[in-house]
Write a protein that holds these residues in place. Sequence first.
Motif, PDB file in Angstrom:
ATOM      1  N   ARG A 282      53.873  46.055   8.485  1.00 39.85           N
ATOM      2  CA  ARG A 282      52.767  46.693   7.782  1.00 39.85           C
ATOM      3  C   ARG A 282      52.212  47.885   8.566  1.00 39.85           C
ATOM      4  O   ARG A 282      52.073  48.991   8.028  1.00 39.85           O
ATOM      5  CB  ARG A 282      51.645  45.681   7.529  1.00 39.85           C
ATOM      6  N   SER A 283      51.886  47.665   9.828  1.00 42.11           N
ATOM      7  CA  SER A 283      51.233  48.734  10.592  1.00 42.11           C
ATOM      8  C   SER A 283      52.216  49.809  11.023  1.00 42.11           C
ATOM      9  O   SER A 283      51.834  50.979  11.169  1.00 42.11           O
ATOM     10  CB  SER A 283      50.516  48.149  11.815  1.00 42.11           C
ATOM     11  N   GLY A 284      53.491  49.443  11.195  1.00 41.80           N
ATOM     12  CA  GLY A 284      54.475  50.447  11.589  1.00 41.80           C
ATOM     13  C   GLY A 284      55.063  51.207  10.413  1.00 41.80           C
ATOM     14  O   GLY A 284      55.719  52.232  10.605  1.00 41.80           O
ATOM     15  N   ALA A 289      65.606  47.420   7.562  1.00 35.69           N
ATOM     16  CA  ALA A 289      66.674  48.415   7.416  1.00 35.69           C
ATOM     17  C   ALA A 289      66.470  49.633   8.307  1.00 35.69           C
ATOM     18  O   ALA A 289      67.418  50.393   8.559  1.00 35.69           O
ATOM     19  CB  ALA A 289      66.775  48.851   5.955  1.00 35.69           C
ATOM     20  N   ASP A 290      65.241  49.830   8.795  1.00 33.54           N
ATOM     21  CA  ASP A 290      64.943  50.993   9.627  1.00 33.54           C
ATOM     22  C   ASP A 290      65.259  50.773  11.103  1.00 33.54           C
ATOM     23  O   ASP A 290      65.229  51.721  11.893  1.00 33.54           O
ATOM     24  CB  ASP A 290      63.463  51.364   9.502  1.00 33.54           C
ATOM     25  N   ILE A 291      65.540  49.545  11.501  1.00 37.41           N
ATOM     26  CA  ILE A 291      65.692  49.223  12.920  1.00 37.41           C
ATOM     27  C   ILE A 291      67.123  49.488  13.388  1.00 37.41           C
ATOM     28  O   ILE A 291      68.092  49.044  12.778  1.00 37.41           O
ATOM     29  CB  ILE A 291      65.313  47.750  13.177  1.00 37.41           C
ATOM     30  N   ASP A 292      67.230  50.221  14.495  1.00 38.09           N
ATOM     31  CA  ASP A 292      68.541  50.559  15.060  1.00 38.09           C
ATOM     32  C   ASP A 292      69.019  49.524  16.070  1.00 38.09           C
ATOM     33  O   ASP A 292      70.225  49.297  16.203  1.00 38.09           O
ATOM     34  CB  ASP A 292      68.470  51.930  15.742  1.00 38.09           C
ATOM     35  N   VAL A 293      68.088  48.928  16.817  1.00 30.59           N
ATOM     36  CA  VAL A 293      68.422  47.938  17.843  1.00 30.59           C
ATOM     37  C   VAL A 293      67.316  46.890  17.863  1.00 30.59           C
ATOM     38  O   VAL A 293      66.133  47.229  17.785  1.00 30.59           O
ATOM     39  CB  VAL A 293      68.518  48.575  19.247  1.00 30.59           C
ATOM     40  N   ALA A 294      67.697  45.616  17.994  1.00 31.09           N
ATOM     41  CA  ALA A 294      66.719  44.540  18.135  1.00 31.09           C
ATOM     42  C   ALA A 294      66.904  43.855  19.481  1.00 31.09           C
ATOM     43  O   ALA A 294      68.027  43.462  19.828  1.00 31.09           O
ATOM     44  CB  ALA A 294      66.863  43.527  17.003  1.00 31.09           C
ATOM     45  N   PHE A 311      61.891  37.858  10.482  1.00 29.62           N
ATOM     46  CA  PHE A 311      61.697  39.296  10.320  1.00 29.62           C
ATOM     47  C   PHE A 311      62.355  39.842   9.056  1.00 29.62           C
ATOM     48  O   PHE A 311      62.204  41.014   8.732  1.00 29.62           O
ATOM     49  CB  PHE A 311      62.217  40.053  11.548  1.00 29.62           C
ATOM     50  N   GLY A 312      63.097  39.000   8.353  1.00 30.52           N
ATOM     51  CA  GLY A 312      63.680  39.420   7.094  1.00 30.52           C
ATOM     52  C   GLY A 312      64.992  40.162   7.209  1.00 30.52           C
ATOM     53  O   GLY A 312      65.423  40.826   6.254  1.00 30.52           O
ATOM     54  N   ARG A 368      64.704  53.742  16.678  1.00 28.82           N
ATOM     55  CA  ARG A 368      63.684  52.730  16.396  1.00 28.82           C
ATOM     56  C   ARG A 368      64.176  51.388  16.913  1.00 28.82           C
ATOM     57  O   ARG A 368      65.247  50.920  16.539  1.00 28.82           O
ATOM     58  CB  ARG A 368      63.406  52.628  14.887  1.00 28.82           C
ATOM     59  N   THR A 369      63.377  50.776  17.767  1.00 31.13           N
ATOM     60  CA  THR A 369      63.753  49.476  18.329  1.00 31.13           C
ATOM     61  C   THR A 369      62.659  48.450  18.061  1.00 31.13           C
ATOM     62  O   THR A 369      61.467  48.767  18.031  1.00 31.13           O
ATOM     63  CB  THR A 369      63.984  49.568  19.846  1.00 31.13           C
ATOM     64  N   LEU A 370      63.101  47.217  17.868  1.00 26.50           N
ATOM     65  CA  LEU A 370      62.209  46.074  17.736  1.00 26.50           C
ATOM     66  C   LEU A 370      62.347  45.226  18.988  1.00 26.50           C
ATOM     67  O   LEU A 370      63.459  44.948  19.432  1.00 26.50           O
ATOM     68  CB  LEU A 370      62.592  45.247  16.508  1.00 26.50           C
ATOM     69  N   VAL A 371      61.219  44.813  19.557  1.00 25.61           N
ATOM     70  CA  VAL A 371      61.224  43.923  20.719  1.00 25.61           C
ATOM     71  C   VAL A 371      60.309  42.741  20.421  1.00 25.61           C
ATOM     72  O   VAL A 371      59.209  42.921  19.887  1.00 25.61           O
ATOM     73  CB  VAL A 371      60.705  44.619  21.997  1.00 25.61           C
ATOM     74  N   THR A 372      60.755  41.536  20.779  1.00 21.25           N
ATOM     75  CA  THR A 372      59.901  40.369  20.611  1.00 21.25           C
ATOM     76  C   THR A 372      59.694  39.651  21.938  1.00 21.25           C
ATOM     77  O   THR A 372      60.468  39.806  22.876  1.00 21.25           O
ATOM     78  CB  THR A 372      60.484  39.376  19.592  1.00 21.25           C
TER      79      THR A 372
END
Length: 388
Positions: A282-284, A289-294, A311-312, A368-372
């Motif tokens: 929501r905030s980002g 589909a927009d994430i290049d690396v997780a 995360f879907g 664009r990267t996602l980090v958890t």
Amino acid sequence: MSARKADTLGGRAAIVGIGATEFSKDSGRSELKLAVEAVQAALDDAGLTPADVDGLVTFTMDTSPEISVAQACGIGDLTFFSRVHYGGGAACATVQQAALAVATGVAEVVVCYRAFNERSGRRFGSGVQHREPSAEGAALGWSLPFGLLTPASWVAMAAQRYLYAYGLKPEVFGHVAVTDRRHAATNPAAYFHGKPITLAEHAASRWIVEPLRLFDCCQETDGGQAIVVTSVERARDLPRPPAVITAAAQGAGRGQEQMTSFYRDDLTGLPEMGVVARQLWRSGGLTPADIDVAILYDHFTPFVLMQLEEFGFCGRGEAAGFVAEDALPLNTHGGQLGEAYLHGMNGIAEAVRQIRGTSVNQVPGAARTLVTAGTGVPTSGLLLGADG
């Protein structure tokens, strides 16, 4: 209920420096020394000096207080210092705290750090040795008498339910382990550099707590990692391309406990990470589909699969196939199973390298990267992006 205000943090702060010690099983020095080395390395990487720093953020369960690190590093006055709870769940939240301080003008340059002798000293994986009376201790008291004494045993309960619910076998967890070790094999900083594994080797590794095998469990590491955060404007004058903090979030689910949330309605997911995911998307203003690396927290392989589903990126029960197909570049540093177990801080550093284009397993054009952070506990997450 009134509508929630839009997030205004995104795009106001950036990671400009990363630094780490070597990753080992016996560092031969104090945790404070490790912290100082990591902080100094991160500042050097950022093109900054200790005199520039006015904020420090770390974890609870840490033996190196902010003021001790400041003194040992030659840092002067601090206008901001903070600690985040719940072990590995704190990793991305340290960066969120730093970004909040920078965005509101409370501090200008904030360093996040984590350093421990987690192999040669206190080993988190050994579980509960002694527990003083407390609210946290009371929650664990419902599980400890039944032999659930270690993180592996706590995760095994949820993992077993996940397999049962979707008609799967423990071998499906091997896809995460093999992926991590493949990336670690080409990463000179990784403890398992040059040591990939196969699905057959995963399936042959010894049981730790069924359905978890040895290769489903992260290693234990001595080392330190530090991250430098400042404003995007200041970042543009520094040597390295900034990794802009597009979004940051924390999350705890209903009925949350520290890895023993066995009384929820469903054990096949990670509601705390669902809370984080909804905030980040929501905030980002982004979608899977927009994430290049997780870079997903991988203290135990089953929880990587559950995160992908929260995360879907795929449907419930479908994550093992998603990983097997290499549908998304995942843990390109080798993760905590392959590189090092630094409570997720080394994962943040890898996400920054992907944005910079300097990873040893670089994904072309990664922007664009996602980090958890840690799962099974109250947790956190980040979306990082290239500037502009």
